[in-house]
Write a protein that holds these residues in place. Sequence first.
Motif, PDB file in Angstrom:
ATOM      1  N   PHE A   3      -2.638  -2.383  -7.921  1.00 41.89           N
ATOM      2  CA  PHE A   3      -2.184  -3.464  -7.045  1.00 41.89           C
ATOM      3  C   PHE A   3      -1.928  -4.750  -7.815  1.00 41.89           C
ATOM      4  O   PHE A   3      -1.503  -5.739  -7.234  1.00 41.89           O
ATOM      5  N   HIS A   4      -2.217  -4.754  -9.111  1.00 38.93           N
ATOM      6  CA  HIS A   4      -2.062  -5.980  -9.894  1.00 38.93           C
ATOM      7  C   HIS A   4      -0.572  -6.325 -10.009  1.00 38.93           C
ATOM      8  O   HIS A   4       0.196  -5.525 -10.524  1.00 38.93           O
ATOM      9  N   PHE A  43       2.010   1.787  -3.566  1.00 39.84           N
ATOM     10  CA  PHE A  43       0.855   2.237  -4.352  1.00 39.84           C
ATOM     11  C   PHE A  43       0.582   3.718  -4.073  1.00 39.84           C
ATOM     12  O   PHE A  43       0.462   4.540  -4.979  1.00 39.84           O
ATOM     13  N   GLN A  86      -5.988  -6.078  -6.538  1.00 38.20           N
ATOM     14  CA  GLN A  86      -6.650  -5.083  -7.372  1.00 38.20           C
ATOM     15  C   GLN A  86      -8.156  -5.346  -7.466  1.00 38.20           C
ATOM     16  O   GLN A  86      -8.925  -4.487  -7.863  1.00 38.20           O
ATOM     17  N   LYS A 118       0.841  -1.212   0.000  1.00 37.57           N
ATOM     18  CA  LYS A 118       0.000   0.000   0.000  1.00 37.57           C
ATOM     19  C   LYS A 118       0.868   1.250   0.000  1.00 37.57           C
ATOM     20  O   LYS A 118       0.529   2.258  -0.613  1.00 37.57           O
ATOM     21  N   ASN A 147       1.023   7.166  -6.407  1.00 36.12           N
ATOM     22  CA  ASN A 147      -0.191   7.937  -6.684  1.00 36.12           C
ATOM     23  C   ASN A 147      -0.103   9.354  -6.121  1.00 36.12           C
ATOM     24  O   ASN A 147      -0.671  10.287  -6.691  1.00 36.12           O
ATOM     25  N   ILE A 150     -10.018   1.628  -3.435  1.00 36.09           N
ATOM     26  CA  ILE A 150      -9.352   0.313  -3.417  1.00 36.09           C
ATOM     27  C   ILE A 150      -8.743   0.111  -2.034  1.00 36.09           C
ATOM     28  O   ILE A 150      -8.836  -0.965  -1.444  1.00 36.09           O
ATOM     29  N   LYS A 151      -8.170   1.163  -1.490  1.00 37.12           N
ATOM     30  CA  LYS A 151      -7.577   1.048  -0.149  1.00 37.12           C
ATOM     31  C   LYS A 151      -8.657   0.839   0.922  1.00 37.12           C
ATOM     32  O   LYS A 151      -8.476   0.047   1.849  1.00 37.12           O
ATOM     33  N   ASP A 160      -8.330   5.061  -6.547  1.00 35.96           N
ATOM     34  CA  ASP A 160      -7.208   4.832  -5.617  1.00 35.96           C
ATOM     35  C   ASP A 160      -7.704   4.763  -4.180  1.00 35.96           C
ATOM     36  O   ASP A 160      -7.380   3.848  -3.432  1.00 35.96           O
ATOM     37  N   LEU A 193      -9.620  -2.766   0.677  1.00 32.60           N
ATOM     38  CA  LEU A 193      -8.594  -3.673   1.215  1.00 32.60           C
ATOM     39  C   LEU A 193      -8.699  -3.759   2.728  1.00 32.60           C
ATOM     40  O   LEU A 193      -8.554  -4.823   3.323  1.00 32.60           O
TER      41      LEU A 193
END
Lengths: 137, 485
Positions: A119-120, A64, B272, A61, A68, B254-255, B251, B258
């Motif tokens: 995340f892929h 990521f 993802q 994370k 971003n 997605i977090k 973005d 998770l």
Amino acid sequence: MRNKYKTIEHTADIGLVAYGENLPEAFLNAGIGMSSIMVDLRTVKADTRIDIIIEEDDPEKLLFEWLNRLLYYFDTRSIIFKRFELISFASNRLEASGYGEKYNPLRHIIKTGVKSATFHKIMVDEKKNRVRVLLDI
Amino acid sequence: MKRVNSALEQIDRYRWRLPREYRQDMRVPGIIYASREMLPHITEENVLGQVANVACLPGIIRASMAMPDVHWGYGFPIGGVAATDLEGGVVSPGGVGFDINCGVRLLRTRLDSTALDGKLEKLVRALWDCIPSGLGTTGIIRLGKRDMEGVLTGGACWAVEQGYGRYDDLLYTEENGQVAGADPDAVGLHARERGSLQLGTLGSGNHFVEIGVVDEIYEPEAARVMGIEKTGQVLVWIHTGSRGLGHQVADDYIKVMLEAMPRYGISVPDRQLACAPVSSKEGNSYLGAMRSAANYAWANRQIITHHARQAFASVINACENSIGLDLVYDVSHNIAKIESHSLEGKARSLCVHRKGATRAFPPGHAQLPELYSAIGQPVLVPGDMGRYSYILTGTQTAMEETFGSTCHGAGRMKSRKEAKRIIDGREFVKELAGRGIVVQAGSLSGIAEEASLAYKDITSVIDVVTGAGLSKPVARTRPVGVIKG
């Protein structure tokens, strides 16, 4: 000297692998790698500084969000980062200064827009000081 | 490779099943719409793994589907369709993608291509000047807090009220350009900041504005209903989405997903695909934020439409009425929608994810504008900038099989890196110019990445959706002018 990063093939998007002498360096190199996908960095100066703090609860994370956040600064302040200096690093926190320049269409050679990190196939390899991420183009 | 190929069972000429047994964690089979010739490319590409991953989502109904333009994406394959149950099913931001409500709109002029003789280069230049395009460009609009709320809830309707375009445009936009259920409070500060300077901009990548000329008409009656009268008629395609605002919403959520997944006991094979129950707090917030971003995208395409009209008016010596540029339709191809579908004879509300797939509702569907009720929803499928683009209509077969969905484009075949290795941007622009296609672009390497060779031939994709009955071709256009970011 080992390359700091390399791009990898993906049909629709672009994969990025970055290396370092240590893990934080690999994170910073991923940032430079992403900038280099967007703009020809030879045309960019490093005269503007932005301090960046990222906190997340796991290393993937953190990667990521780090990338971003750089895209956020590009969209909101038009900053292209050319170089980073590490301030501090832990598996859930990254603090760095980014140096770059405000985008100038007359001087900068634009390459490819990046929409987001994904995340892929994301990977943070703490043993080999290597990170991998797929960027959505 | 052979093993993977043999994993697919042929249903008929255009349909292939990836059985549930392919992987233990699949909840439903995969269905891939493709010709036999497309299979080597699809199976080479991790697509089957991604179709299987989507088949693992809790509450997925019927099948994880892939349209013939499918290619390796992140999380979902691009060209993927998945519907989930509102009770017990999930919503996944990865099933929509980062460019929320990326979509296509088509405008029709009353001009014949001869009206562009000697003016084409000037027109392309005018479009380039009027529509901010490419990486790092900002629009002329600076959205303050109040206007941002207006965009996020009002979408294209907000734009028309501000003087960008015509009220009729809204009639021919999916959801009338303003999807209900937007929750601007669910859109974070960073997303708003990224969106505040980018409204009315095209962006980069595969986004474009294209001047096309009608090249063939297959269904004259349906074409006439859409105002497409004859070959040679000039049309304008616009392809873009929700820009940085949409990317940031994806973005952020997605977090959120998770973090939420362990609380709901959900695990997914690819992070993802992070998701949460549709009915959960997180699911609801995402849908509210996603709809806000979708409205931003509709406002964006609406403002670009207005600027395209200004560009035409500045170059073509004719009044607005004789130029036309009326909206044929506007469709989203990256979105999740709550829709009613028939399952075993009963109407059920489902969350339909379309990730690089176009809604294709049949004739008579209640959500179509009256004008299109008899012919079905216009489906807009652009090809690459050197080949054709297709206008089709939705069908009952699509409604029954794919939750009213079809393909969205040609589908990439070569990576960007490989495209740049074999194609020189400057040469490609020259080659297109030799064929009468004028291109204005922000980046030559971007042009190389988007060259025809990088894409499947769109005609092969259209043949599959037509053969499978998912849509019906109405007309085809060929490009004469393109602006690309």
